[in-house]
Motif scaffolding. Structure first.
Motif, PDB file in Angstrom:
ATOM      1  N   THR A 384       0.864  -1.099  -0.126  1.00 22.25           N
ATOM      2  CA  THR A 384       0.057  -0.006  -0.082  1.00 22.25           C
ATOM      3  C   THR A 384       0.961   1.236  -0.151  1.00 22.25           C
ATOM      4  N   VAL A 385       0.676   2.086  -0.996  1.00 22.30           N
ATOM      5  CA  VAL A 385       1.524   3.373  -0.991  1.00 22.30           C
ATOM      6  C   VAL A 385       1.429   4.119   0.381  1.00 22.30           C
ATOM      7  N   GLY A 386       2.684   4.811   0.821  1.00 19.72           N
ATOM      8  CA  GLY A 386       2.861   5.316   1.862  1.00 19.72           C
ATOM      9  C   GLY A 386       3.039   4.269   3.335  1.00 19.72           C
ATOM     10  N   GLN A 387       2.830   3.058   3.034  1.00 13.87           N
ATOM     11  CA  GLN A 387       3.119   2.085   4.198  1.00 13.87           C
ATOM     12  C   GLN A 387       4.099   1.333   3.789  1.00 13.87           C
ATOM     13  N   GLU A 388       4.680   0.556   4.918  1.00  8.49           N
ATOM     14  CA  GLU A 388       6.002  -0.415   4.638  1.00  8.49           C
ATOM     15  C   GLU A 388       5.199  -1.837   3.930  1.00  8.49           C
ATOM     16  N   ALA A 461      12.328  -4.738   3.806  1.00 11.91           N
ATOM     17  CA  ALA A 461      11.323  -3.706   3.841  1.00 11.91           C
ATOM     18  C   ALA A 461      11.664  -2.513   2.848  1.00 11.91           C
ATOM     19  N   TYR A 462      10.446  -1.923   2.455  1.00  9.99           N
ATOM     20  CA  TYR A 462      10.474  -0.725   1.598  1.00  9.99           C
ATOM     21  C   TYR A 462       9.130  -0.029   1.816  1.00  9.99           C
ATOM     22  N   ASN A 463       9.199   1.295   1.165  1.00  8.45           N
ATOM     23  CA  ASN A 463       8.056   2.241   1.293  1.00  8.45           C
ATOM     24  C   ASN A 463       7.896   2.741  -0.007  1.00  8.45           C
ATOM     25  N   ALA A 464       7.038   2.680  -0.701  1.00  6.50           N
ATOM     26  CA  ALA A 464       6.555   3.373  -2.090  1.00  6.50           C
ATOM     27  C   ALA A 464       5.852   4.355  -1.867  1.00  6.50           C
ATOM     28  N   THR A 465       6.179   5.276  -2.749  1.00  2.00           N
ATOM     29  CA  THR A 465       5.650   6.665  -2.642  1.00  2.00           C
ATOM     30  C   THR A 465       4.723   6.952  -3.870  1.00  2.00           C
ATOM     31  N   SER A 466       4.479   5.759  -4.675  1.00  2.00           N
ATOM     32  CA  SER A 466       3.785   5.906  -5.765  1.00  2.00           C
ATOM     33  C   SER A 466       3.199   4.796  -6.248  1.00  2.00           C
ATOM     34  N   CYS A 467       1.949   4.599  -6.970  1.00  2.88           N
ATOM     35  CA  CYS A 467       1.159   3.522  -7.173  1.00  2.88           C
ATOM     36  C   CYS A 467       1.758   3.235  -8.769  1.00  2.88           C
ATOM     37  N   GLY A 468       1.301   1.867  -8.886  1.00  5.82           N
ATOM     38  CA  GLY A 468       1.729   1.047 -10.222  1.00  5.82           C
ATOM     39  C   GLY A 468       2.372  -0.364  -9.893  1.00  5.82           C
ATOM     40  N   VAL A 469       3.296  -0.623 -10.842  1.00  4.86           N
ATOM     41  CA  VAL A 469       3.619  -2.036 -10.882  1.00  4.86           C
ATOM     42  C   VAL A 469       5.435  -1.871 -11.033  1.00  4.86           C
ATOM     43  N   SER A 470       5.850  -2.686 -10.518  1.00  2.00           N
ATOM     44  CA  SER A 470       7.361  -2.607 -10.674  1.00  2.00           C
ATOM     45  C   SER A 470       7.802  -3.935 -10.485  1.00  2.00           C
ATOM     46  N   THR A 471       9.181  -4.185 -11.225  1.00  2.00           N
ATOM     47  CA  THR A 471       9.673  -5.649 -11.094  1.00  2.00           C
ATOM     48  C   THR A 471      10.684  -5.796  -9.784  1.00  2.00           C
ATOM     49  N   LEU A 472      10.452  -6.545  -8.951  1.00  2.00           N
ATOM     50  CA  LEU A 472      11.242  -6.899  -7.850  1.00  2.00           C
ATOM     51  C   LEU A 472      12.523  -7.996  -8.083  1.00  2.00           C
ATOM     52  N   ARG A 473      13.670  -7.540  -7.750  1.00  2.00           N
ATOM     53  CA  ARG A 473      14.705  -8.758  -8.188  1.00  2.00           C
ATOM     54  C   ARG A 473      15.223  -9.042  -6.910  1.00  2.00           C
ATOM     55  N   VAL A 474      15.257 -10.143  -6.292  1.00  2.00           N
ATOM     56  CA  VAL A 474      15.905 -10.425  -5.231  1.00  2.00           C
ATOM     57  C   VAL A 474      17.291 -11.505  -5.428  1.00  2.00           C
ATOM     58  N   ALA A 475      18.270 -11.230  -4.892  1.00  2.00           N
ATOM     59  CA  ALA A 475      19.572 -11.882  -5.185  1.00  2.00           C
ATOM     60  C   ALA A 475      20.321 -12.218  -3.617  1.00  2.00           C
ATOM     61  N   VAL A 476      20.857 -13.370  -3.812  1.00  2.00           N
ATOM     62  CA  VAL A 476      21.458 -13.906  -2.562  1.00  2.00           C
ATOM     63  C   VAL A 476      22.790 -14.219  -3.163  1.00  2.00           C
ATOM     64  N   GLU A 477      23.734 -13.644  -2.302  1.00  2.00           N
ATOM     65  CA  GLU A 477      25.167 -13.772  -2.780  1.00  2.00           C
ATOM     66  C   GLU A 477      25.620 -13.554  -4.210  1.00  2.00           C
ATOM     67  N   GLY A 478      24.998 -12.571  -4.597  1.00  2.00           N
ATOM     68  CA  GLY A 478      25.036 -12.295  -6.095  1.00  2.00           C
ATOM     69  C   GLY A 478      24.340 -13.195  -6.846  1.00  2.00           C
TER      70      GLY A 478
END
Length: 850
Positions: A384-388, A461-478
């Protein structure tokens, strides 16, 4: 008395030490097997390690007797119990064995209280005469910073090397007497080919009664003696590769011998009678005749399958999971420790004796397993925008143990370990483009790590300040391990000052038009739920300077009814009663819409070409109203300025060429035959964009506008949740689907016979027999299994059940011998055969149509 000593004085008084005090009791390293190594801080995985305790009482008095119940345990990536031996002189030996390399926490407690936490123990302990109480001038005890719990760093182990003359002997033990079902496994690395070696042997040297796992001319062999002079024996054709580690497993369940190499069965033998291995009092001998290395020798109850063997062969076992376990990591002395609770230790034998080497069998412990690791939390899908937004990462190794990492101060996690990065989502050739986030969030990774062994659990954790769609890329040890699509939505709180009003700038007098009120939150995100108080009004601001047809009255103000659509938008419907300009006002929560700044609508006179012939003709200064989609004109003045009383009606949507929506279809090439397209009619009907019976659905050429006849599949028909299947022959690459005209009808409907090679609806009007519909009993062929005994009566048209129309073909293989019918078709390079089946009482048909 009177300065004279009383008889038998002075008296010598002995003060004994009081109850043991855990806090003042301290640990010291005897360094018996590991010189210059502090065994409270350094160890080797799979090697028995020990140090000692000196007990003191609360006042720092040294204890000279035993009897206290100390406990020792290792925690961290695993949990293992240690052993505390009472020396009966006030000292105790603490023994422990790390399961895997890396850090672990060793706790030594008395009645739940850690030892060595008081400075008194260190001060007095330094005075005790232990020859090895200091290493390089460091005094062990609390004074040296060595109170419980101890942080132990365990290093890598090794293996045991044999030269063909050396071996290991283990005295007879209950742990080595095999139950009815058992598994023995080990790692072997032969240095010569075609060896004759007893890798494991617990048998009589005279009679051979017992069991063994061996290499015979290099081939893996397994034998179990079950009594009555019966030796159950299996020789495989598998030979471990010279110079390479191979995992061998021998299992027996009472009736089957199995040998597996690297978790693959290389030999098995089954016996009719189930019989247990006969126990004996012989010693266990390991490595006799072997020129090579042995490692990780395990005895386990139960005949393990290849799946479990595959999962555990490169993983160490907890002491509670094995009957006997020789890890060959002892390095010093002349014994091989059993790391199980049985403590059936072995001794090195032969001349020369086997030697401990650093080369060790492959291990999956400490190797990250990303597939088994977990990535969970709502923040992976959206926020939710503005929330963690947040999610958790829990890492494990290939043995299912926590993949712990020691972190620096304040729990900060370096990006080289775990990172999460947001990126704009590529649109590509998406049919329905979406909104990317205006500003990409920055994710932080934190953890609550133990200062000794670290942690395997991380929070992102992250905090978004706008709405829409984004790609989240998670990496472990590169390594990029996961990619997620994250949707950030509105916080659900409307900001009335951001309300936007959408409406047509030009409308037709007398025809209803719609105004859409869209709400947004304080971040500018479109709201997705309703519930706001929305209002709208239409006010006439002026009319044309020249009198014309149907101008209507000068003054007009209408408060409009507003429909809450439940998705953050509101719909107001209005009718301009006459030509001119109108102001359309909208407000949410009493606050006027911010856009557009000047909400003006221009109304034009209607096209009267559809006015009925019997009407009153062209009028001006009239009253206009609407009912059921038609416009009614009441009274007015004609062109001669004479008042005319009466009513005339015209149909504003009567032209079936007027559609609100269309969708384009583009094919890769011009089809040479009819095709099926899937149309999502269900959602369009639900949104009010299409008639409930799809009567306004039409298909037209993109180049000429000509209507393309179509046929709707009866099963995936209008409004189907699976999508509506529509057949048509477009004869070109591009065409449109038109819809959104309640007065239009699908006049261009095709018959299925005109679109497909063969269509059979089996209507009774054509006859009740299969031959009435062009079918005959099928002829036997080389690729189909048909009996010569077929019955034409098995096939007939019935009206018991039908998907489309009133009839269907009934195939009766219950009261007749059944058979098959066929219709001859011309040659086809490729085809699609489709039939709808209603199965009743005959089970699932394996072949219904081909």
């Amino acid at each position: 008395f009177d300065s004279k000593l009383a008889k038998d004085t002075p008296i010598k008084v002995f003060v004994k030490a009081g109850p043991t005090d855990a806090a003042t009791t301290y640990a010291f390293d005897s360094n018996d097997l590991t010189p210059n190594n502090d065994d409270r801080a350094k160890a080797v995985a799979g090697r028995r390690t020990s140090f000692e305790l000196q007990t003191l009482d609360l006042f720092g008095c040294i204890k000279k007797s035993g009897g206290d119940l100390f406990e020792a345990s290792l925690t961290g990536a695993y949990a293992e119990e240690g052993v505390v031996v009472d020396n009966q002189d006030g000292t105790y030996a603490v023994e422990y064995m790390p399961l895997t390399p890396g850090r672990a926490l060793l706790s030594v407690t008395l009645n739940g209280e850690h030892v060595g936490t008081s400075a008194v123990g260190g001060v007095l302990g330094s005075k005790i005469e232990h020859d090895t109480n200091t290493v390089n001038g460091l005094v062990f005890g609390y004074e040296g910073g060595q109170g419980s719990p101890f942080c132990v760093e365990a290093g890598e182990g090794g293996s045991l090397e044999f030269d063909g003359q050396s071996h290991v002997e283990v005295s007879d033990s209950d742990a080595l007497d095999l139950p009815l079902a058992f598994t023995i496994d080990l790692w072997v690395k032969p240095k010569q080919a075609a060896l004759d070696a007893k890798l494991l042997s617990k048998e009589s040297p005279l009679t051979g009664r017992g069991y063994f796992l061996s290499l015979e001319s290099g081939l893996a062999s397994f034998s179990v003696y079950v009594g009555n002079e019966e030796y159950r024996y299996l020789q495989t054709s598998f030979a471990p590769e010279v110079g390479k580690w191979t995992h061998l497993t021998a299992s027996y369940n009472g009736s089957e011998l199995s040998v597996l190499a690297d978790a693959k069965v290389v030999g098995a033998k089954v016996y009719e009678e189930s019989r247990a291995a006969r126990q004996n009092r012989q010693k266990l001998v390991m490595g006799n005749g072997l020129v090579g290395l042995l490692d990780e020798v395990r005895f386990r109850e139960g005949a393990l399958g290849k799946e479990e063997i595959s999962q555990t062969m490169a993983c160490p076992s907890a002491s509670s999971k094995v009957d006997a376990y020789y890890r060959m990591n002892d390095a010093f002395g002349s014994f091989v420790a059993d790391s199980s609770a049985s403590r059936a230790d072995g001794s090195l034998g032969g001349d020369p004796k086997p030697t401990f080497v650093s080369d060790q069998a492959p291990s999956d412990a400490g190797t990250l397993d990303l597939d088994a690791s977990s990535f969970s939390g709502a923040g992976l899908a959206g926020a939710t925008v503005g929330q963690e937004g947040a999610f958790d990462v829990v890492l494990v190794d290939r043995c299912g143990l926590p993949y712990n990492k020691v972190l620096g101060g304040e729990g900060l996690v370096p990006p080289s370990l775990v990172s999460a990065t947001f990126e704009a989502t590529p649109q590509g050739d998406a049919v329905r483009p979406h909104d990317n986030l205006d500003e990409l969030p920055v994710a932080s990774v934190t953890a609550q790590a133990h200062p000794c062994f670290g942690t395997n659990a991380f929070r992102v954790a992250y905090n978004a300040t706008s709405c829409g769609v984004s790609t989240l890329r998670v990496a472990v040890e590169g390594q990029d391990v996961r990619v997620y699509s994250v949707a950030v939505s509105s916080d659900g709180v409307t900001d009335p000052s951001r309300t936007v009003l959408d409406f047509p700038a030009e409308v037709t007098t007398g025809i209803e038009f719609e105004a859409k009120i869209s709400t947004f939150d304080r971040f500018g995100c479109r709201r997705t739920t309703g519930g706001d108080a929305a209002d709208a009004a239409l006010t006439r601001m002026g009319k044309p300077t020249e009198e014309g047809t149907m101008h209507g009255g000068d003054a007009y103000v209408s408060v409009l009814s507003v429909e809450d659509r439940g998705d953050g938008t509101y719909l107001a419907r209005a009718v301009a009663p006459g030509p001119g300009s109108y102001r359309l006002d909208a407000a949410v929560g009493g606050v006027a819409a911010s856009e557009p700044a000047v909400p003006v609508v221009s109304a034009s006179p209607p096209d009267l070409r559809k006015v009925l012939d019997s009407g009153l003709g062209s009028l001006y200064n009239t009253i206009i109203t609407q009912r059921n989609g038609d416009v009614y004109v009441l009274d007015g003045w004609d062109e001669g300025k004479e008042f005319r009383s009466g009513v005339q009606r015209y149909e504003p949507g009567a032209d079936d060429e007027t559609f609100t929506y269309r969708a384009k279809f583009t094919l890769s090439k011009v089809p040479s035959h009819a095709i099926a397209v899937i149309v999502d009619t269900q959602s369009k009907i639900r949104e009010g964009k299409m008639a409930k019976d799809c009567r306004d659905l039409q298909f037209r050429s993109a180049s000429t506008g000509a209507t393309i006849p179509h046929w709707v599949d009866p099963l995936q028909g209008c409004g189907s949740a699976l999508g509506t299947s529509v057949w048509l022959d477009p004869a070109e690459k591009e065409f449109y689907a038109y819809y959104g005209n309640p007065r239009a009808t699908s006049s261009a409907l095709a018959t299925p016979e005109a679109l497909v090679v063969s269509f059979d609806d089996f209507e009774a009007s054509r006859g009740t027999k299969a031959h009435h519909h062009g079918y005959a009993l099928a002829q036997p062929c080389g690729q189909c299994s048909l009996s010569l005994d077929q019955d034409a009566a098995a096939f007939g048209v019935t009206q018991e059940v039908a998907l489309h129309g009133t009839g269907s073909l009934k195939c009766n293989a219950m009261s007749t011998v059944g058979g098959a019918i066929e219709k001859r078709l011309g040659p086809l390079q490729s085809y699609r055969a489709k039939a709808f089946l209603y199965v009743s009482g005959a089970g699932d048909p394996t072949t219904a149509i081909n």
